[in-house]
Design an enzyme around this catalytic site. Structure first.
Site, PDB file in Angstrom:
ATOM      1  N   LYS A   1       1.309  -1.360  -3.763  1.00 22.42           N
ATOM      2  CA  LYS A   1       1.688  -1.537  -5.123  1.00 22.42           C
ATOM      3  C   LYS A   1       0.507  -1.763  -5.286  1.00 22.42           C
ATOM      4  O   LYS A   1      -0.435  -1.970  -4.909  1.00 22.42           O
ATOM      5  CB  LYS A   1       3.101  -2.650  -4.667  1.00 22.42           C
TER       6      LYS A   1
HETATM    7  C1  LIG Z   1       8.290  -0.651  -4.213  1.00 20.74           C
HETATM    8  C2  LIG Z   1       9.810  -0.870  -4.404  1.00 20.74           C
HETATM    9  C3  LIG Z   1      10.816  -1.898  -4.708  1.00 20.74           C
HETATM   10  C4  LIG Z   1      11.055  -2.097  -3.231  1.00 20.74           C
HETATM   11  O1  LIG Z   1       9.747  -2.707  -2.281  1.00 20.74           O
HETATM   12  P1  LIG Z   1       9.820  -2.693  -0.875  1.00 20.74           P
HETATM   13  O2  LIG Z   1       8.483  -4.053  -1.008  1.00 20.74           O
HETATM   14  O3  LIG Z   1       8.899  -1.308  -0.511  1.00 20.74           O
HETATM   15  O4  LIG Z   1      10.761  -2.618  -0.316  1.00 20.74           O
HETATM   16  C5  LIG Z   1      11.615  -1.778  -4.875  1.00 20.74           C
HETATM   17  N1  LIG Z   1      11.950  -1.044  -6.469  1.00 20.74           N
HETATM   18  C6  LIG Z   1      11.370  -0.233  -6.770  1.00 20.74           C
HETATM   19  C7  LIG Z   1      10.936   0.107  -8.341  1.00 20.74           C
HETATM   20  C8  LIG Z   1       9.759  -0.026  -6.101  1.00 20.74           C
HETATM   21  O5  LIG Z   1       8.448   1.189  -6.457  1.00 20.74           O
END
Ligand SMILES: *Cc1c(COP(=O)(O)O)cnc(C)c1O
Length: 399
Positions: free
Chosen positions: A186
């Site tokens: 992210k």
């Molecule tokens: C990455 C992501 C998540 C979940 O996040 P994690 O930290 O990997 O559990 C939820 N929603 C979206 C749209 C994402 O891209």
């Protein structure tokens, strides 16, 4: 997009603070931790940045979604409207809550279409969970007013758009709760981590209990604390929070770089009349993690992506055929496959997941190409990318 691109001395220093005290727990150990409260500091700074009263840092974005659903009272038998273009975590969290995900179409923002939400409404609908995909926002003002009008809970999945805003207001602050992810890919990362934000004290309290076994966090001795409710363990470790704290300070820089890189690529592609761009309700609030555009037909979009890959242009996505992000390939969801029997299978009138049809979303997604915007491109790399992309566009589309 990825915060891992800017990992450096600042992250190491924050982690070192934690390693030196040996206090990896985010709660307690008040003396031994020598003033280092990494999770707490992150929460304060993130709340300030997004302009909300409360932030709770948790172990992942998925945990953040689960926490927000629990805190807002979404559970067994409820329906939650979500988009078919997201990450699997969005529907996983809904199903884990014992609620049924109901899919509504996206529009050219690549996010939930406010009009499609209205069509997906049933007597069991309790919440709407728009996902601000690929760095930018849904028509969140319209979605919010619809939810307010119908008395529905609005939870924003901002996992992919931290730092984004709509008309100057941070994404994640329009609904009752906003959820973020700080996983390794992210915009900023904790290694693994997530957060929920809210202005509502009672929702925060429920989230805070839920994410730490129901602890009320009112006593300095954890063994003597009360448990107003049962919960689970979605706590983040101080080590992860420490990484996030250093990353958070870099967020503005990251976004500024992304915007510049994205704008350069977008301008280069703008001269091709047959390329159109993703609709962004407020360009000024775009966190610019991706450049997404549409080709005239699905075949051309797929081919464009292939040609970019062949030419060594990395980070190009044809989401329509992607297994993580678009409903077409979610066979496990359609068959409700899970390690154990799911609560939703006990519900009557479950949506027919095997035969989900979203032709509007299919039409939009089949023509979309996304390019990941990196922070670390050198001016030469950016220039080379511009040249390759415009050459391929020229070959395929003419001027
Ligand atoms: C990455 C992501 C998540 C979940 O996040 P994690 O930290 O990997 O559990 C939820 N929603 C979206 C749209 C994402 O891209």
């Amino acid at each position: 997009m990825p915060g891992f691109e800017v990992f450096g001395e600042e992250e190491r220093k924050e982690v070192q603070d934690v390693l030196e005290t040996g206090v990896l727990h985010r709660y307690g150990f008040d003396v031994a931790r020598k003033g280092h409260w990494k999770a707490k500091s992150f929460e304060q700074q993130f709340a300030e940045r997004t302009g909300v009263k409360y932030c709770l840092l948790v172990s992942s974005g998925t945990a953040a979604l689960s926490t927000a659903l629990a805190a807002t009272g979404i559970g067994a038998g409820d329906e939650v409207i979500i988009p078919p273009f997201t990450f699997v975590a969005t529907f996983e969290a809904v199903i884990a809550a014992g609620a049924a995900p109901v899919f509504a179409d996206i529009d050219h923002t690549l996010c939930l279409d406010p009009k499609a939400i209205a069509k997906a409404l049933t007597a069991r609908t309790k919440a709407v969970m728009p996902v601000h995909m690929c760095g930018a926002m849904a028509h969140i003002d319209e979605i919010k007013s619809f939810c307010d009008q119908k008395g529905l809970v609005l939870i924003e999945d901002v996992a992919q758009s931290v730092g984004g805003s709509f008309n100057g207001k941070a994404l994640g602050t329009f609904g009752q709760m906003g959820c973020f992810s700080f996983d390794p890919v992210k915009t900023i990362t904790c290694g693994e981590g997530g957060a929920v934000i809210t202005d509502d004290e009672e929702l925060f309290r429920q989230a805070d209990y839920h994410a730490d076994h129901g602890h009320d966090h009112l006593c300095s001795d954890r063994g003597l604390e009360d448990h107003p409710i049962m919960g689970t363990n979605f706590r983040i470790s101080e080590l992860s929070a420490a990484v996030g704290l250093a990353q958070l300070r870099k967020l503005d820089q990251i976004i500024e770089k992304q915007r510049f890189h994205k704008q350069t690529l977008k301008e280069a592609l703008s001269r091709f009349a047959r390329i159109t761009f993703r609709q962004i309700p407020d360009e000024n609030g775009d966190s610019a993690t991706f450049l997404t555009f549409f080709l005239p037909e699905a075949e051309a979009a797929k081919k464009f992506c292939q040609k970019l890959a062949e030419a060594g242009v990395g980070g190009c996505f044809y989401w329509y055929e992607n297994k993580w992000h678009y409903l077409r390939q979610w066979d496990h969801l359609k068959a409700l496959k899970s390690a154990a029997k799911l609560p939703v299978t006990l519900l009557a009138d479950l949506p027919d997941y095997q035969n989900l049809k979203l032709p509007v979303s299919d039409h939009i997604m089949s023509k979309a190409v996304s390019m990941l915007i990196m922070v670390s491109w050198t001016p030469q790399e950016l220039q080379k990318r511009v040249e390759t992309v415009t050459r391929i566009a020229g070959e395929m589309l003419g001027q």
